[in-house]
Design a protein around this motif. Structure first.
Motif, PDB file in Angstrom:
ATOM      1  N   ARG A   1      22.484  62.104  67.387  1.00  0.00           N
ATOM      2  CA  ARG A   1      22.363  61.927  68.858  1.00  0.00           C
ATOM      3  C   ARG A   1      21.600  62.843  69.620  1.00  0.00           C
ATOM      4  O   ARG A   1      21.484  63.940  69.163  1.00  0.00           O
ATOM      5  CB  ARG A   1      23.952  62.111  69.360  1.00  0.00           C
ATOM      6  N   ASP A   2      21.069  62.496  70.709  1.00  0.00           N
ATOM      7  CA  ASP A   2      20.492  63.346  71.698  1.00  0.00           C
ATOM      8  C   ASP A   2      19.174  64.210  70.790  1.00  0.00           C
ATOM      9  O   ASP A   2      18.971  65.269  71.287  1.00  0.00           O
ATOM     10  CB  ASP A   2      21.361  64.335  72.424  1.00  0.00           C
ATOM     11  N   VAL A   3      18.392  63.254  70.055  1.00  0.00           N
ATOM     12  CA  VAL A   3      17.205  63.669  69.546  1.00  0.00           C
ATOM     13  C   VAL A   3      16.007  63.907  70.572  1.00  0.00           C
ATOM     14  O   VAL A   3      15.662  62.883  71.049  1.00  0.00           O
ATOM     15  CB  VAL A   3      17.001  63.057  68.281  1.00  0.00           C
ATOM     16  N   VAL A   4      15.645  65.134  70.778  1.00  0.00           N
ATOM     17  CA  VAL A   4      14.908  65.271  71.825  1.00  0.00           C
ATOM     18  C   VAL A   4      13.525  66.311  70.999  1.00  0.00           C
ATOM     19  O   VAL A   4      13.763  67.342  70.336  1.00  0.00           O
ATOM     20  CB  VAL A   4      15.236  66.199  72.972  1.00  0.00           C
ATOM     21  N   VAL A   5      12.293  66.119  70.976  1.00  0.00           N
ATOM     22  CA  VAL A   5      11.298  66.867  70.371  1.00  0.00           C
ATOM     23  C   VAL A   5      10.331  67.170  71.432  1.00  0.00           C
ATOM     24  O   VAL A   5       9.766  66.261  72.176  1.00  0.00           O
ATOM     25  CB  VAL A   5      10.539  66.035  69.264  1.00  0.00           C
ATOM     26  N   GLN A   6      10.053  68.371  71.495  1.00  0.00           N
ATOM     27  CA  GLN A   6       9.046  68.922  72.456  1.00  0.00           C
ATOM     28  C   GLN A   6       8.012  70.011  71.951  1.00  0.00           C
ATOM     29  O   GLN A   6       8.408  70.532  70.625  1.00  0.00           O
ATOM     30  CB  GLN A   6       9.932  69.836  73.528  1.00  0.00           C
ATOM     31  N   VAL A   7       6.939  69.898  72.399  1.00  0.00           N
ATOM     32  CA  VAL A   7       5.849  70.829  72.050  1.00  0.00           C
ATOM     33  C   VAL A   7       5.522  71.757  73.153  1.00  0.00           C
ATOM     34  O   VAL A   7       5.391  71.421  74.239  1.00  0.00           O
ATOM     35  CB  VAL A   7       4.754  70.118  71.716  1.00  0.00           C
TER      36      VAL A   7
ATOM     37  N   VAL B   1       4.671  72.515  78.333  1.00  0.00           N
ATOM     38  CA  VAL B   1       5.955  71.677  77.670  1.00  0.00           C
ATOM     39  C   VAL B   1       5.708  70.399  77.755  1.00  0.00           C
ATOM     40  O   VAL B   1       5.589  69.563  78.767  1.00  0.00           O
ATOM     41  CB  VAL B   1       7.378  72.025  78.120  1.00  0.00           C
ATOM     42  N   THR B   2       5.392  69.862  76.678  1.00  0.00           N
ATOM     43  CA  THR B   2       5.365  68.350  76.537  1.00  0.00           C
ATOM     44  C   THR B   2       6.616  67.688  75.719  1.00  0.00           C
ATOM     45  O   THR B   2       6.849  68.125  74.524  1.00  0.00           O
ATOM     46  CB  THR B   2       4.121  67.713  75.884  1.00  0.00           C
ATOM     47  N   THR B   3       7.186  66.719  76.136  1.00  0.00           N
ATOM     48  CA  THR B   3       8.429  65.988  75.348  1.00  0.00           C
ATOM     49  C   THR B   3       7.715  64.535  74.689  1.00  0.00           C
ATOM     50  O   THR B   3       7.062  64.024  75.447  1.00  0.00           O
ATOM     51  CB  THR B   3       9.371  65.702  76.361  1.00  0.00           C
ATOM     52  N   VAL B   4       7.709  64.864  73.306  1.00  0.00           N
ATOM     53  CA  VAL B   4       7.136  63.738  72.495  1.00  0.00           C
ATOM     54  C   VAL B   4       8.046  62.701  72.093  1.00  0.00           C
ATOM     55  O   VAL B   4       7.614  61.705  71.762  1.00  0.00           O
ATOM     56  CB  VAL B   4       6.182  64.252  71.418  1.00  0.00           C
ATOM     57  N   PHE B   5       9.359  63.126  72.215  1.00  0.00           N
ATOM     58  CA  PHE B   5      10.472  62.019  71.812  1.00  0.00           C
ATOM     59  C   PHE B   5      11.712  62.414  72.572  1.00  0.00           C
ATOM     60  O   PHE B   5      12.195  63.646  72.473  1.00  0.00           O
ATOM     61  CB  PHE B   5      10.838  61.995  70.308  1.00  0.00           C
ATOM     62  N   ASN B   6      12.427  61.531  73.178  1.00  0.00           N
ATOM     63  CA  ASN B   6      13.617  61.718  73.514  1.00  0.00           C
ATOM     64  C   ASN B   6      14.843  60.454  73.410  1.00  0.00           C
ATOM     65  O   ASN B   6      14.226  59.511  74.337  1.00  0.00           O
ATOM     66  CB  ASN B   6      13.593  62.295  74.957  1.00  0.00           C
ATOM     67  N   ASN B   7      15.624  60.470  72.833  1.00  0.00           N
ATOM     68  CA  ASN B   7      16.581  59.126  72.651  1.00  0.00           C
ATOM     69  C   ASN B   7      17.935  59.715  73.299  1.00  0.00           C
ATOM     70  O   ASN B   7      19.080  59.013  73.089  1.00  0.00           O
ATOM     71  CB  ASN B   7      16.749  58.731  71.238  1.00  0.00           C
ATOM     72  N   ASP B   8      18.085  60.796  74.161  1.00  0.00           N
ATOM     73  CA  ASP B   8      19.180  61.101  74.920  1.00  0.00           C
ATOM     74  C   ASP B   8      19.385  60.113  76.160  1.00  0.00           C
ATOM     75  O   ASP B   8      18.908  60.346  77.066  1.00  0.00           O
ATOM     76  CB  ASP B   8      19.311  62.665  75.481  1.00  0.00           C
ATOM     77  N   HIS B   9      19.923  58.949  75.863  1.00  0.00           N
ATOM     78  CA  HIS B   9      19.764  57.955  76.938  1.00  0.00           C
ATOM     79  C   HIS B   9      20.585  58.100  78.207  1.00  0.00           C
ATOM     80  O   HIS B   9      20.537  57.445  78.991  1.00  0.00           O
ATOM     81  CB  HIS B   9      20.358  56.595  76.373  1.00  0.00           C
ATOM     82  N   ASP B  10      21.634  59.111  78.080  1.00  0.00           N
ATOM     83  CA  ASP B  10      22.242  59.564  79.228  1.00  0.00           C
ATOM     84  C   ASP B  10      22.204  61.087  79.759  1.00  0.00           C
ATOM     85  O   ASP B  10      22.918  61.579  80.512  1.00  0.00           O
ATOM     86  CB  ASP B  10      23.907  59.267  79.109  1.00  0.00           C
TER      87      ASP B  10
ATOM     88  N   SER C   1      22.940  63.807  78.219  1.00  0.00           N
ATOM     89  CA  SER C   1      24.106  64.675  78.079  1.00  0.00           C
ATOM     90  C   SER C   1      23.785  65.883  77.499  1.00  0.00           C
ATOM     91  O   SER C   1      24.543  66.672  77.462  1.00  0.00           O
ATOM     92  CB  SER C   1      25.141  64.025  77.015  1.00  0.00           C
ATOM     93  N   SER C   2      22.567  66.097  76.899  1.00  0.00           N
ATOM     94  CA  SER C   2      21.784  67.455  76.575  1.00  0.00           C
ATOM     95  C   SER C   2      21.433  68.069  77.946  1.00  0.00           C
ATOM     96  O   SER C   2      20.619  69.194  77.234  1.00  0.00           O
ATOM     97  CB  SER C   2      21.190  66.991  75.130  1.00  0.00           C
ATOM     98  N   GLY C   3      21.102  67.615  78.740  1.00  0.00           N
ATOM     99  CA  GLY C   3      20.526  68.177  79.904  1.00  0.00           C
ATOM    100  C   GLY C   3      18.917  68.335  80.032  1.00  0.00           C
ATOM    101  O   GLY C   3      18.336  69.264  80.773  1.00  0.00           O
ATOM    102  N   LEU C   4      18.319  67.478  79.000  1.00  0.00           N
ATOM    103  CA  LEU C   4      16.976  67.558  78.888  1.00  0.00           C
ATOM    104  C   LEU C   4      16.256  66.358  79.746  1.00  0.00           C
ATOM    105  O   LEU C   4      15.185  66.018  79.312  1.00  0.00           O
ATOM    106  CB  LEU C   4      16.413  67.574  77.469  1.00  0.00           C
ATOM    107  N   GLY C   5      17.079  65.588  80.465  1.00  0.00           N
ATOM    108  CA  GLY C   5      16.358  64.315  81.144  1.00  0.00           C
ATOM    109  C   GLY C   5      16.753  63.283  80.422  1.00  0.00           C
ATOM    110  O   GLY C   5      17.262  63.169  79.111  1.00  0.00           O
ATOM    111  N   VAL C   6      16.838  61.970  81.037  1.00  0.00           N
ATOM    112  CA  VAL C   6      17.088  60.767  80.305  1.00  0.00           C
ATOM    113  C   VAL C   6      16.175  60.306  79.462  1.00  0.00           C
ATOM    114  O   VAL C   6      14.633  60.149  79.795  1.00  0.00           O
ATOM    115  CB  VAL C   6      17.374  59.694  81.528  1.00  0.00           C
ATOM    116  N   GLY C   7      16.179  59.963  78.304  1.00  0.00           N
ATOM    117  CA  GLY C   7      15.046  59.601  77.211  1.00  0.00           C
ATOM    118  C   GLY C   7      15.242  58.129  77.222  1.00  0.00           C
ATOM    119  O   GLY C   7      16.210  57.343  77.254  1.00  0.00           O
TER     120      GLY C   7
END
Length: 212
Positions: free
Chosen positions: A129-135, A145-154, A156-162
């Motif tokens: 859950r809440d897999v987020v990948v950043q560079v 900072v660039t987000t290349v993947f984000n499946n946190d749909h709600d 809940s990890s505080g990194l934005g809606v993916g």
């Protein structure tokens, strides 16, 4: 067993070739979708097609230093994340504590990154859950900072809606198209999985080329 992968797509430009991702042994058959888990993509049913990148693209993460949000992993050592061992066997993975956690790879130099492949734990058909990948350019993730993947749909990890989908872990790992983003540090977040609240990492590979 998975069906054969489709033939490689024809390169649209001179100098592209499939990246060489060595896969571990399959540990289970099929890719069942966990029940009651939202935002999960349907399995392909075949091996994924080869990923094309410019000639000379290599795994820049191999044996590179790894840091983490959890200074005392529950199981294993952080070095396992980039040691090249992708098997879902004891000693091949690190487990971080519950909650939102991350691992971070220092590539040692700024690079053009074409793809990231991550294996969390493919012994069973988990969804992490809440897999987020950043560079980013700096280890504190404050510059470029660039987000290349984000499946946190709600968020809940505080990194934005993916907008990306969750996925079932398999021996292929998850390949993320990074579209040539530049950076030195790669950070991967997760918040537990459909089996327990652990955050597991077997291997992270970062395919790219150093910036001249």
């Amino acid at each position: 067993m998975p069906l054969p992968a489709p033939a490689p797509p024809e390169a649209s430009a001179v100098g592209l070739e499939p990246i060489a991702v060595e896969l571990p042994r399959p540990m289970f058959e099929g890719t069942p979708r966990p029940l009651d888990e939202p935002n999960v993509e349907e399995p392909l049913g075949t091996l994924r097609p080869p990923f094309l990148a410019p000639e000379g693209t290599v795994n820049l993460a191999h044996r590179r230093p790894v840091s983490s949000s959890d200074p005392w992993p529950v199981i294993g050592e952080l070095e396992a994340v980039t040691d090249g061992d992708k098997e879902a066997t004891p000693g091949s993975f690190v487990e971080l504590g519950p909650g939102t956690q991350w691992v971070q790879v220092d590539l040692d130099t700024t690079a053009v990154i074409y793809a990231i492949v991550v294996w969390h734990y493919h012994l069973q058909a988990h969804v992490y859950r809440d897999v987020v990948v950043q560079v980013a350019e700096d280890p504190d993730f404050t510059l470029g900072v660039t987000t290349v993947f984000n499946n946190d749909h709600d968020s809940s990890s505080g990194l934005g809606v993916g907008l990306d989908k969750g996925y079932v872990e398999t021996f292929e790992g998850k390949l993320i198209d990074c579209k040539g983003v530049e950076g030195r540090y790669v950070r991967l977040y997760s918040q537990g999985n459909t089996s327990d609240d652990g955050n597991h990492y077997i291997e992270v590979e970062v395919y790219g080329q150093p910036v001249p």
